[in-house]
Scaffold this motif. Structure first.
Motif, PDB file in Angstrom:
ATOM      1  N   GLN A  10      -3.903  -3.084   3.690  1.00  0.00           N
ATOM      2  CA  GLN A  10      -2.886  -2.626   3.111  1.00  0.00           C
ATOM      3  C   GLN A  10      -1.370  -3.116   3.518  1.00  0.00           C
ATOM      4  OE1 GLN A  10      -3.407   1.518   1.949  1.00  0.00           O
ATOM      5  NE2 GLN A  10      -2.924   0.767  -0.341  1.00  0.00           N
ATOM      6  N   ALA A  11      -1.307  -2.634   4.721  1.00  0.00           N
ATOM      7  CA  ALA A  11      -0.246  -3.076   5.696  1.00  0.00           C
ATOM      8  C   ALA A  11       0.194  -4.419   5.841  1.00  0.00           C
ATOM      9  CB  ALA A  11      -0.184  -2.532   6.981  1.00  0.00           C
ATOM     10  N   ALA A  12      -0.895  -5.067   5.692  1.00  0.00           N
ATOM     11  CA  ALA A  12      -0.737  -6.892   5.970  1.00  0.00           C
ATOM     12  C   ALA A  12      -0.219  -7.324   4.653  1.00  0.00           C
ATOM     13  CB  ALA A  12      -2.089  -7.588   6.387  1.00  0.00           C
ATOM     14  N   ASP A  89      -3.988  -6.174  -3.273  1.00  0.00           N
ATOM     15  CA  ASP A  89      -3.946  -4.842  -2.671  1.00  0.00           C
ATOM     16  C   ASP A  89      -4.127  -3.888  -3.757  1.00  0.00           C
ATOM     17  OD1 ASP A  89      -3.795  -2.419  -0.852  1.00  0.00           O
ATOM     18  OD2 ASP A  89      -1.579  -2.395  -1.633  1.00  0.00           O
ATOM     19  N   ARG A  90      -3.581  -3.980  -4.691  1.00  0.00           N
ATOM     20  CA  ARG A  90      -3.937  -2.866  -6.071  1.00  0.00           C
ATOM     21  C   ARG A  90      -5.365  -2.846  -6.403  1.00  0.00           C
ATOM     22  NH1 ARG A  90       1.296  -3.857  -7.702  1.00  0.00           N
ATOM     23  NH2 ARG A  90       0.210  -5.440  -8.870  1.00  0.00           N
ATOM     24  N   ARG A  91      -5.746  -4.158  -6.542  1.00  0.00           N
ATOM     25  CA  ARG A  91      -7.039  -4.337  -7.054  1.00  0.00           C
ATOM     26  C   ARG A  91      -8.304  -3.890  -5.963  1.00  0.00           C
ATOM     27  NH1 ARG A  91      -9.648  -9.096 -10.009  1.00  0.00           N
ATOM     28  NH2 ARG A  91     -11.477  -9.232  -8.944  1.00  0.00           N
ATOM     29  N   VAL A  92      -7.925  -4.303  -4.738  1.00  0.00           N
ATOM     30  CA  VAL A  92      -9.036  -3.574  -3.661  1.00  0.00           C
ATOM     31  C   VAL A  92      -9.165  -1.991  -3.674  1.00  0.00           C
ATOM     32  CG1 VAL A  92      -9.297  -3.498  -1.296  1.00  0.00           C
ATOM     33  CG2 VAL A  92      -9.049  -5.805  -2.437  1.00  0.00           C
ATOM     34  N   MET A  93      -7.744  -1.391  -3.742  1.00  0.00           N
ATOM     35  CA  MET A  93      -7.969  -0.007  -3.630  1.00  0.00           C
ATOM     36  C   MET A  93      -8.429   0.517  -4.859  1.00  0.00           C
ATOM     37  SD  MET A  93      -6.934   0.363  -0.481  1.00  0.00           S
ATOM     38  CE  MET A  93      -7.032   2.202  -0.462  1.00  0.00           C
ATOM     39  N   ARG A  94      -7.853   0.066  -5.879  1.00  0.00           N
ATOM     40  CA  ARG A  94      -8.765   0.648  -7.268  1.00  0.00           C
ATOM     41  C   ARG A  94     -10.132   0.603  -7.205  1.00  0.00           C
ATOM     42  NH1 ARG A  94      -6.621  -2.909 -11.226  1.00  0.00           N
ATOM     43  NH2 ARG A  94      -4.839  -2.768 -10.279  1.00  0.00           N
ATOM     44  N   ARG A  95     -10.765  -0.864  -6.872  1.00  0.00           N
ATOM     45  CA  ARG A  95     -12.164  -0.922  -6.713  1.00  0.00           C
ATOM     46  C   ARG A  95     -12.639   0.221  -5.609  1.00  0.00           C
ATOM     47  NH1 ARG A  95     -14.919  -6.534  -6.240  1.00  0.00           N
ATOM     48  NH2 ARG A  95     -16.754  -5.417  -6.074  1.00  0.00           N
ATOM     49  N   TRP A  96     -12.349   0.224  -4.364  1.00  0.00           N
ATOM     50  CA  TRP A  96     -12.443   1.094  -3.371  1.00  0.00           C
ATOM     51  C   TRP A  96     -12.775   2.496  -3.928  1.00  0.00           C
ATOM     52  CZ3 TRP A  96     -10.578   5.208  -0.487  1.00  0.00           C
ATOM     53  CH2 TRP A  96     -11.342   5.702   0.484  1.00  0.00           C
ATOM     54  N   LYS A  97     -11.732   3.013  -4.623  1.00  0.00           N
ATOM     55  CA  LYS A  97     -11.593   4.209  -5.101  1.00  0.00           C
ATOM     56  C   LYS A  97     -12.637   4.702  -6.040  1.00  0.00           C
ATOM     57  CE  LYS A  97      -6.677   5.135  -3.960  1.00  0.00           C
ATOM     58  NZ  LYS A  97      -5.401   5.127  -4.590  1.00  0.00           N
TER      59      LYS A  97
END
Length: 106
Positions: A10-12, A89-97
Motif C-alpha cells: 500500500q505504501a509503495a 491497491d484498492r483492488r488488492v485490499m478489497r479482495r484481501w478483505k
C-alpha cells in the motif's frame, strides 16, 4: 490485522502515485513553463526507485495472497499509466478483505 507485506505494498502504491504527480508537475514546468528542469531532476530518480519498489511489492503480494498470473499481470500493467497503482491497491485490499478468515491466518 493487515499483514506487513500488504502494508508495504500500500505504501509503495501510494508513494509511486505521488512521485508520478511530482514528475508530471516537473515535466509541465520544464516543457510548458519556465523551462526549469529541477522538478524532473528530483522526481525522475525518485519515481524510478519507487516504481521498482512497487513492482517488487506486487510480485510479493501476488505470490503470497493472490497466486494468479492474471492478477500479477494486472498489477504490473497498473505500474505504467499514472495513478493506476491506486486502483490496484484498492483492488488488492478489497479482495484481501473479502477472503475468509482461515485463508488470512495461513
Amino acid at each position: 490485522m493487515i499483514p506487513r507485506d500488504l502494508k508495504v505494498f500500500q505504501a509503495a502504491a501510494i508513494a509511486e502515485a505521488v512521485s508520478w504527480a511530482g514528475l508530471l508537475a516537473g515535466m509541465f514546468v520544464k516543457y510548458l513553463g519556465s523551462g526549469n528542469e529541477i522538478g524532473v531532476q528530483i522526481f525522475g530518480p525518485v519515481h524510478g526507485v519507487l516504481f521498482m519498489v512497487y513492482v517488487a511489492s506486487v510480485l510479493v503480494v501476488c505470490r503470497n495472497h493472490f497466486p494468479s498470473v492474471k492478477e500479477l499481470a494486472i498489477g504490473l500493467a497498473c505500474s505504467i499509466p499514472p495513478f493506476f497503482t491506486l486502483y490496484f491497491d484498492r483492488r488488492v485490499m478489497r479482495r484481501w478483505k473479502s477472503e475468509p478468515q482461515e485463508a488470512k491466518v495461513s
